[in-house]
Design a protein around this motif. Structure first.
Motif, short mmCIF file in Angstrom:
data_model
loop_
_atom_site.label_atom_id
_atom_site.label_comp_id
_atom_site.label_asym_id
_atom_site.label_seq_id
_atom_site.Cartn_x
_atom_site.Cartn_y
_atom_site.Cartn_z
N ASN A 12 -5.10 0.27 -6.21
CA ASN A 12 -3.87 1.26 -5.52
C ASN A 12 -3.47 -0.33 -6.04
OD1 ASN A 12 -4.63 3.03 -4.03
ND2 ASN A 12 -5.89 2.38 -2.50
N ALA A 41 -1.82 1.98 -11.60
CA ALA A 41 -2.02 2.92 -10.84
C ALA A 41 -1.19 4.32 -10.86
CB ALA A 41 -1.73 2.93 -9.68
N SER A 64 1.09 -1.20 0.00
CA SER A 64 0.30 -0.28 0.04
C SER A 64 1.03 1.39 0.06
CB SER A 64 -0.53 0.43 1.41
OG SER A 64 -1.50 1.30 1.48
#
Length: 760
Positions: free
Chosen positions: A485, A478, A300
């Protein structure tokens, strides 16, 4: 140098003890003739070094699995100076079953009562001196996790190894004593070593012993005719097993003193946790949430979803060398931070080398070979090493805590309805690390069809080598499109791989590989805290393997790719902007129409062939896909500064901009590389594990067809949503025909005969 062998049940703490004893001296090879890991190391704290051999975890010395055969043959044939029998003290009686078999071999044995700290924590106690007196073997209480009792164990083991030992048995006075005695006399007369052990195995009609001593086996057959037992009949193996357990319960159980517990206290912490994690309704959703958390922490770029609330520049550090490393609009996950740090270092090295070569007047082609052909490809792969290690760390923690065993237990409930046991999921889970040991681990599956089906789908559980493909392409999507994401895309592709694996197994087990699911009996280990030292050693082994691969197979591949992308078929050197005239481009253009239905074929522009050749080079080693992008990216300048070092996500983003490829095609590209033929090492392992060449050939076809169909579905549905209904109709027809076939309703259908007569 003396050699000590570690023998014990799975989950008894054997690996933890091995790592503690050997430390940095440990190395991994293969047992002769088989591709099962052989771990060896050296213990250096005695008066002389002692070699430590970690035998596979086993429950008995019967030839039911390759691991049991390996352990048995090593002790009998190699004759170690001492066998350290690791016993899980929290499951004393069950673990001592293997001990009673080791006692029967003419080899010094010492019993290590491991996890004694957990026994004492529960308020129980074990009288080691009393057990030692009853069992006739040295007994030492240890805790491998907390490094307790280890020096005493090795000191006493060293003393034991100085004196030869004759085997003894707990079966004296049993129903088969006369038969075992006669077999022993016959074997001793024939000069057989370890005659007692072999005599007992002959009495059990052990298949290995019957093959080795057919004449003595005849003695057992004759005895069977005169023998009768009200409970087991003439099943001598069951009689022996029953005798062992009865002896253990009668003679050894008294050494364990249990604390009196109320009904509420009888439920351990593991039991209480299992009420939630193995819940029949919530078990699988919890597993998916845990899996998502693992990927979120690894990939992330907005870890806490608070990017919008952060002050501008709070973590991005604008204007510094670390700009964007720790976050850009949000806080990066640990995996992304480590990736960015390594990417920053490798980019700086590439730029420095390029500047130095340019300043030194080195020819452009030589600079291109070194910077783009060698370092560009290598660094594109190496930059993903931190995320591979972070992901591997999380999976190792889940496994060491005992949670992965629960996942297999949960899935057994679902799998069993379709002819597959939860045991098959254990090697599948191992596929997240590497397909090679995962395929080898299928040897524990008893049913051949179940084993074959499991081998075929193991590559669908994306290994660490495929992770750079998922991460780089997801990051490129992305970065270029702003859609989603990277962690969500990567997580989704892992779930897709698991779903395809399960669906493929269910199809095979209901068509060409039918069979009843064998019983799945599995001990769920207590939840335990992973040992930091063991995790670090596992990560170090993974790093060494990755670096070795990077500087051998991948390095050679990147050099070859650079050369054939900079020379034409008449061996004329080409500048970067002429790469479309190269040998590599010609090969890519020739085969790219085959990939049109999955999104990265003829529909792309002149540079579109780069995705095709990247997928093909990935057949050698999956890391080559991103290494190929890293090597070729510098030759495509659309949207980027010329001569800029492009690695990892940037190299993929470059390819996306230059080729005009869309998101559905990029997802299909990931799916194809995840599901198609794995790397050469996995293919070779699959071939060795297959029962025939024909089965192996069908397996290759299966991988190609599955990857093509699934990636076609991903691309077509993503590009034209209404094709979903066409695919649903196709699968509905296929499922209906399968059900009808299984019910026998298609077997009686007779197709009309067509005869062709020659006209006069």
């Amino acid at each position: 140098m003396k050699k000590f062998a570690l023998a014990g049940n799975p989950n008894s703490g054997k690996t933890t003890l091995f790592n503690l004893l050997t430390g940095s001296t440990a190395h991994v090879g293969n047992w002769p003739g088989v591709t099962v890991d052989k771990r060896e190391g050296v213990y250096k704290k005695l008066s002389e070094p002692v070699g430590i051999i970690d035998l596979p975890g086993i429950y008995s010395l019967s030839p039911y699995t390759p691991e049991e055969v390996i352990s048995r043959n090593y002790i009998l044939d190699e004759k170690p100076d001492c066998v350290i029998n690791i016993v899980d003290a929290t499951n004393l009686e069950r673990n001592l079953y293997l001990t009673t078999q080791l006692m029967e071999i003419d080899v010094p044995v010492i019993v290590a009562l491991n996890m004694i700290d957990e026994v004492e924590k529960a308020g129980d106690s074990i009288d080691a001196a009393k057990l030692e007196s009853k069992i006739g073997l040295p007994v030492v209480k240890i805790s491998a996790l907390k490094n307790q009792g280890i020096e005493e164990l090795m000191r006493r083991g060293f003393e034991v190894s100085k004196h030869p030992r004759k085997g003894t048995t707990v079966l004296e006075g049993g129903k088969l004593t006369h038969l075992i005695g006669d077999c022993k006399i016959a074997l001793e007369g024939a000069g057989v070593d370890n005659a007692l052990f072999h005599a007992i195995k002959l009495a059990e009609m052990d298949e290995l012993e019957v093959k080795m001593h057919p004449k003595s086996a005849g003695m057992v057959e004759e005895f069977k005719k005169t023998f009768s037992d009200d409970v087991f009949g003439s099943d001598f193996e069951a009689i022996v097993a029953d005798s062992r357990y009865k002896y253990i319960a009668h003679n050894y159980s008294s050494v364990l003193t249990k604390k009196h517990k109320s009904e509420k206290e009888k439920l351990s912490k593991s039991d209480k946790i299992d009420r939630v994690l193995t819940h029949k309704v919530w078990g699988i959703p919890i597993f998916l949430v845990i899996l998502f958390a693992v990927f979120h922490l690894t990939f992330s770029e907005d870890l806490l979803w608070i990017g919008a609330a952060l002050p501008e520049g709070w973590v991005s550090l604008p204007g510094t060398a670390f700009e964007g490393v720790f976050g850009d609009g949000g806080i990066n996950s640990p995996g992304v931070i480590l990736f960015n740090l390594v990417d920053l270092a490798t980019s700086s090295i590439s730029d420095a080398i390029g500047d130095a070569m340019a300043a030194g007047g080195v020819a452009d082609w030589a600079t291109g070979l070194v910077v783009d052909g060698i370092f560009g490809g290598l660094f594109a792969v190496i930059s993903f090493l931190p995320q591979i290690l972070v992901l591997f760390l999380f999976f190792s923690i889940l496994e060491d805590t005992g949670y992965m065993a629960r996942v297999a237990f949960i899935l057994d409930r679902i799998f069993r309805r379709f002819g597959l046991s939860g045991r098959a999921f254990m090697p599948m889970i191992m596929g997240f690390g590497c397909s090679v040991p995962a395929m080898v681990n299928t040897r524990t599956l008893a049913d051949e069809n179940e084993r074959l089906a499991t081998i075929r789908v193991i590559p669908f559980f994306s290994c660490g080598a495929k992770l750079p493909i998922l991460t780089a392409v997801a990051g490129g999507i992305a970065q270029i499109t702003g859609l989603g994401n990277a962690d969500l895309i990567t997580y989704g592709m892992y779930v897709l791989g698991i779903a395809v694996a399960i669906a493929a197994v269910l199809i095979m087990r209901n068509t060409t590989m039918k069979g009843e699911a064998p019983p799945f009996i599995m001990e769920l280990p207590s939840y335990r805290t992973p040992q930091f030292r063991s995790l670090v050693m596992l990560l170090w082994d993974k790093t060494k393997h990755f670096i070795k691969k990077a500087f051998t197979i991948i390095l050679a591949s990147t050099i070859v790719i650079w050369f054939i992308s900079h020379f034409s078929f008449n061996w004329k050197f080409l500048a970067d902007e002429q790469m479309n005239e190269s040998i590599l481009a010609g090969i890519g253009q020739l085969i790219r129409p085959l990939f049109t239905p999955i999104g990265f074929g003829s529909q792309l522009n002149d540079w579109g062939w780069v995705f095709v050749v990247a997928a093909i080079t990935g057949l050698i080693a999956k890391e080559n896909v991103i290494a190929t992008f890293g090597t070729l990216a510098a030759c495509i300048t659309s949207g980027f500064v010329a001569d800029e070092a492009l690695e990892g996500v940037d190299s993929v983003a470059q390819m996306i901009s230059a080729t005009g490829i869309g998101v559905p095609a990029l997802i299909a590209f990931i799916a194809f590389n995840m599901l198609t033929i794995p790397c050469f090492a996995a293919v070779a392992t699959a071939k060795a594990e297959m029962p025939s060449k024909k089965k192996f050939n069908y397996t290759i076809i299966f991988w190609v067809v599955t990857s093509y169909i699934v990636s076609s579905m991903v691309y077509l549905i993503g590009e034209w949503w209404w094709t979903l209904f066409i695919w649903l109709a196709v699968w509905a027809v296929a499922i209906t025909l399968t059900v009808l076939y299984n019910k026998g309703k298609l077997k009686n259908i007779k197709l009309p005969k067509i005869s062709l007569k020659k006209r006069s």
